[in-house]
Design a protein around this motif. Structure first.
Motif, PDB file in Angstrom:
ATOM      1  N   ALA A 282      -3.206  -1.100  -3.001  1.00  0.00           N
ATOM      2  CA  ALA A 282      -1.804  -1.476  -3.195  1.00  0.00           C
ATOM      3  C   ALA A 282      -1.279  -1.044  -4.542  1.00  0.00           C
ATOM      4  CB  ALA A 282      -1.642  -2.983  -3.032  1.00  0.00           C
ATOM      5  N   THR A 283      -2.178  -0.924  -5.520  1.00  0.00           N
ATOM      6  CA  THR A 283      -1.742  -0.530  -6.859  1.00  0.00           C
ATOM      7  C   THR A 283      -1.688   0.969  -7.058  1.00  0.00           C
ATOM      8  OG1 THR A 283      -4.007  -0.630  -7.657  1.00  0.00           O
ATOM      9  CG2 THR A 283      -2.695  -2.646  -7.830  1.00  0.00           C
ATOM     10  N   GLN A 284      -2.309   1.719  -6.125  1.00  0.00           N
ATOM     11  CA  GLN A 284      -2.297   3.171  -6.254  1.00  0.00           C
ATOM     12  C   GLN A 284      -0.988   3.727  -5.711  1.00  0.00           C
ATOM     13  OE1 GLN A 284      -5.703   4.647  -4.278  1.00  0.00           O
ATOM     14  NE2 GLN A 284      -7.180   3.697  -5.676  1.00  0.00           N
ATOM     15  N   GLN A 285      -0.521   4.802  -6.267  1.00  0.00           N
ATOM     16  CA  GLN A 285       0.697   5.448  -5.808  1.00  0.00           C
ATOM     17  C   GLN A 285       0.344   6.785  -5.186  1.00  0.00           C
ATOM     18  OE1 GLN A 285       3.667   5.769  -8.807  1.00  0.00           O
ATOM     19  NE2 GLN A 285       3.464   3.657  -9.492  1.00  0.00           N
TER      20      GLN A 285
ATOM     21  N   CYS B 296       0.804  -1.213   0.000  1.00  0.00           N
ATOM     22  CA  CYS B 296       0.000   0.000   0.000  1.00  0.00           C
ATOM     23  C   CYS B 296       0.842   1.271   0.000  1.00  0.00           C
ATOM     24  CB  CYS B 296      -0.964  -0.005   1.189  1.00  0.00           C
ATOM     25  SG  CYS B 296      -0.151  -0.094   2.791  1.00  0.00           S
ATOM     26  N   LEU B 297       2.093   1.209   0.460  1.00  0.00           N
ATOM     27  CA  LEU B 297       2.949   2.396   0.496  1.00  0.00           C
ATOM     28  C   LEU B 297       4.017   2.368  -0.588  1.00  0.00           C
ATOM     29  CD1 LEU B 297       3.485   2.844   4.355  1.00  0.00           C
ATOM     30  CD2 LEU B 297       1.845   4.008   2.875  1.00  0.00           C
TER      31      LEU B 297
ATOM     32  N   GLY C 153       0.672   8.774   1.485  1.00  0.00           N
ATOM     33  CA  GLY C 153       0.386   7.354   1.491  1.00  0.00           C
ATOM     34  C   GLY C 153      -0.638   7.003   2.543  1.00  0.00           C
ATOM     35  N   ARG C 154      -1.470   6.034   2.227  1.00  0.00           N
ATOM     36  CA  ARG C 154      -2.517   5.615   3.156  1.00  0.00           C
ATOM     37  C   ARG C 154      -2.432   4.111   3.372  1.00  0.00           C
ATOM     38  NH1 ARG C 154      -2.174   9.619   4.873  1.00  0.00           N
ATOM     39  NH2 ARG C 154      -3.643  11.382   4.991  1.00  0.00           N
TER      40      ARG C 154
END
Length: 836
Positions: A778-781, A729-730, A769-770
């Motif tokens: 997890a795929t998001q930046q 996620c990070l 980051g969340r």
């Protein structure tokens, strides 16, 4: 008035500062007139007999209600009424003192004047006891008809039996330690008590009568050869708690039962000791009494407790609960003036009350509201005035509660205007026939509980006082103490000043001094039992708090309690926009020091384990050689093997002690590390405004272990968890997500990788980051930087870790040695992450 309060029928307060207990109350027809009387004895030696006759319910005591009041020579432990005098079946009064048993006849003398009839007591006989008494019981021991015998239990466990005017015998209870409640069951002709081993024990009267005489603890040879038998218990039941009282119930429509009131339970037993039923109590009882029930086959029980409540049970079912004005230590049921079922209660300070159960109807009716025209101009003027008051109060409003100015302690010193008639000077160096002195009276008034009070009187030489230090017993609220001392000239030269000081010090139960001389106090100090001190400061101009201490881990409990109390306070005020925030720097450097200290102790534990293993192998090898020498038929020199064995043994003991001490230090260090981890999690959650799910992820990441062991330690477990979050996620790129973690956890060589990952974790959160365990997150930046936070190049993280909102720089220690393979980001991944 509540419907569940006991209805007061008649009440009074007995004497002043007298004490009463369970055996001090008795209800019986003591004068053989056919009506119940209330007999009360006190520890001050007073004996009183009442016949309540209120004109209407709730009336206080009248002069004619007190039939008799006499002061005996000794404290009254217990009063009972029975057939205690031979030759008559009339009822007499037995009064138990510490060393005496007295039996009285209560009689009424008809009066010839308006004062009415007179009551008096006459001593029929008395027994002087050789042992200190505790309590007594009575009944037709052995099945005798028309008379009652008395059994007294002494403080050292001896049962002394009296056949009215004569002493029968005495027996010691086996295994006795402390006396308990005692009663007699006429159905089984047994004495029932509860021993200090928390067992209900029953002894047959015939067994007591034929047992060995117990006039002395030491058995003589003649007693051993006599026909007496050993005292054997009839039956025993372990109830697992101390007992307050025992009652025997033998009503016509109810089964004969033995009731035992414990500290937390109510037991009903059969005659053979088997449990009929028991009731667990969720309160601390003080007294009880069973009485006849209107339902066949059941028994009603009144149980009083220390919360001033009186409960009515039918077997184990609660039927009624009522509020009393005092804590009862004894309760009885009486028939007074034709009123059946009057509840008589007595408190330990002499509050005697006769009450009944029931409810009183409320006769209150709301008054009719008179309608009138509304004066809007008057309302507008009043509204403007109120708004003005509110505005003025809002300007000076502060987050601290306003405290009233009052003094909890007042110390006054009064100097006598005249010299002492007789001089109190001692050891004076003045060359005169008489050295004068003056008396000073110091008074201390306390409005709070003061523990270990101490008074010091300080004056300048050459003056001196007769006594300059005073200690007192603990002061209760509203109490005062006065001391008197004298001042005189001790040195042979005149004084420079005639002033002195009185300093009074004490401890308060809450460790707080209340309040200061200022209008508001914005500082609170706390000291743990371990000695650590924490200070809480509140800003007078803004809604901010500062918490400071010498150690990081000590801040956790106070910070947590502060946030909980703030949330509870604003929740009660229905404040929906309340939120706690943190704008300071996350103390990572102090946190890393705690991690290093804990890891250092883990390394020491491994070293001690290796050294212990080596010394144990050496010890067993020396033992084998010595055993071989000893088994050899040809004697050979030991070649100092015994000395080597002793030295190795000492080394093993020393290493074991050092390992044990290191283990204790490691447990303490792990506890401090957990406290600091809790604090860091809270600060990060307030800093980044994380929700409950994100806080739960952080807690699972940083606090995965309840215990710390050498096989699975905190450092490698947390490092693996943080590495998982950094690649999911990070993560900043898909390349990081493709990295795989090691499947095995092992103890690292140092903590540099862990500290680097923690710094990177905080930096990723600062850049938007969340935390999430879902695959979409997890795929998001995280590319959005929060307002007020500058972008930090990750290439600088090896040298320093900067937390947004802070000016502190946390250095990261570098190690030139090659790192051991452990969970976390690999070196290639770290280099890739450093690229802009």
């Amino acid at each position: 008035m509540s419907l569940f309060k006991a209805r007061d029928w008649w009440s009074t307060v007995l004497g002043e500062k007298e004490e009463f207990d369970q055996g001090c109350l008795c209800v019986a027809d003591v004068d053989n007139s056919g009506q119940d009387k209330i007999i009360v004895g006190s520890y001050m030696g007073y004996l009183r007999i009442f016949n309540p006759r209120p004109v209407k319910p709730g009336d206080g005591v009248q002069a004619e209600d007190l039939l008799l009041e006499v002061q005996l020579r000794e404290p009254v432990l217990q009063v009972e009424v029975g057939k205690f005098v031979s030759g008559t079946e009339g009822l007499h009064l037995a009064v138990l003192h510490c060393r005496r048993l007295c039996v009285y006849a209560v009689s009424e003398t008809l009066g010839n004047v308006d004062h009415g009839n007179q009551y008096q007591i006459k001593l029929m006989y008395e027994h002087h006891l050789q042992r200190t008494a505790c309590n007594m019981t009575y009944g037709p021991f052995g099945g005798v008809k028309g008379r009652d015998l008395i059994c007294i239990q002494s403080m050292d466990g001896m049962l002394m039996l009296f056949e009215q005017e004569s002493y029968a015998f005495g027996r010691f209870l086996p295994g006795f330690l402390l006396p308990g409640p005692l009663t007699y069951s006429s159905r089984t002709d047994s004495f029932i008590t509860v021993s200090s081993s928390r067992q209900v024990e029953s002894y047959k009267y015939q067994v007591l009568a034929f047992a060995t005489d117990a006039d002395g603890r030491q058995e003589t040879v003649q007693q051993k050869l006599s026909s007496g038998k050993k005292l054997v218990v009839d039956w025993v039941l372990n109830i697992g708690e101390q007992a307050l009282d025992i009652c025997i119930v033998s009503f016509n429509q109810a089964v004969s039962s033995v009731f035992v009131l414990g500290e937390r339970s109510l037991f009903c037993l059969k005659d053979n000791g088997q449990i009929r039923f028991m009731k667990k109590l969720d309160y601390s009882p003080s007294c009880f009494i069973p009485y006849c029930s209107v339902k066949e086959g059941t028994i009603n029980t009144l149980v009083g407790n220390h919360s001033k409540m009186l409960y009515v049970y039918q077997d184990i079912t609660l039927k009624w609960a009522t509020q009393l004005p005092h804590v009862p230590v004894s309760v009885k049921v009486a028939n007074l003036q034709g009123l059946k079922g009057v509840i008589v209660t007595l408190s330990d300070n002499g509050h005697l009350q006769c009450s009944y159960l029931g409810t009183d109807p409320s006769l209150f009716q709301a008054p009719r509201v008179e309608s009138k025209e509304i004066n809007y101009e008057e309302f507008n003027a009043e509204m403007k005035e109120l708004q003005k008051i509110i505005k003025e109060a809002t300007i000076t409003q502060d987050i601290l509660p306003q405290s009233e100015k009052h003094r909890d302690l007042i110390v006054t010193a009064e100097v006598s205007p005249d010299l002492d008639v007789e001089s109190q000077a001692i050891d004076s160096e003045v060359k005169a026939e008489v050295v004068p002195s003056v008396t000073i009276k110091v008074t201390i008034q306390s409005k709070m509980t003061a523990q270990q009070p101490y008074l010091a009187v300080c004056i300048q030489a050459p003056l001196a006082v007769t006594c300059d230090r005073f200690t007192f017993n603990d002061l209760e609220p509203g109490s005062s103490e006065t001391v008197v001392l004298s001042v005189f000239l001790k040195g042979n030269f005149p004084p420079s000043e005639l002033e002195g000081n009185c300093v009074f010090s004490c401890n308060t139960p809450t460790d707080f001094a209340d309040p200061s001389e200022e209008d508001q106090a914005n500082v609170l100090g706390f000291q743990f039992l371990t000695g650590s001190k924490i200070t809480l400061l509140a800003s007078k101009t803004s809604q901010r708090y500062r918490i400071q201490s010498d150690q990081l881990e000590d801040l956790w409990l106070i910070t947590k309690e502060l946030t909980l109390r703030l949330e509870e306070h604003f929740k009660k005020q229905n404040c929906k926009d309340f939120a706690c925030t943190f704008s300071g720097s996350v103390p990572l450097q102090e946190y890393f020091e705690l991690i290093d200290r804990h890891f250092e102790l883990r390394l020491n534990a491994e070293k001690f384990q290796e050294l212990l293993s080596e010394r144990a192998i050496q010890f067993r090898a020396i033992e084998r050689r010595l055993l071989t020498r000893f088994k050899d038929k040809t004697p050979a020199p030991l070649q100092h093997l015994d000395t080597l064995l002793e030295g190795t043994f000492r080394e093993v003991i020393a290493l074991a002690d050092a390992a044990e001490e290191n283990q204790a230090n490691m447990f303490q260090a792990f506890t401090k590390l957990k406290s600091a981890t809790h604090l860091v999690i809270m600060l990060i959650s307030l800093w980044q405004k994380l929700n409950a799910d994100q806080v739960a992820i952080m807690e699972a990441t940083f606090l995965p272990l309840a215990e710390d062991t050498q096989e699975l330690g905190w450092e490698e477990t947390v490092d693996s968890a943080i590495s998982f979050l950094l690649r999911t996620c990070l993560s900043k790129s898909s390349k990081e997500q493709a990295l795989s973690l090691s499947s095995q956890l092992s103890m690292p060589k140092d903590t540099s990788r862990l500290k680097k990952n923690i710094s990177l974790f905080c930096d990723r959160l600062a850049k938007g980051g969340r935390l999430s365990l879902s695959t979409e997150a997890a795929t998001q930046q995280a590319t959005v930087v929060p307002g007020g936070c500058a972008t930090i190049p990750e290439s600088d993280l090896e040298e320093r870790a900067v937390v947004p909102g802070s000016t502190a720089v946390f250095s990261s220690h570098k190690h030139t040695a090659k790192q051991k393979s452990s969970p976390g980001l690999s070196e290639d991944a770290a280099e890739e992450a450093e690229k802009p």
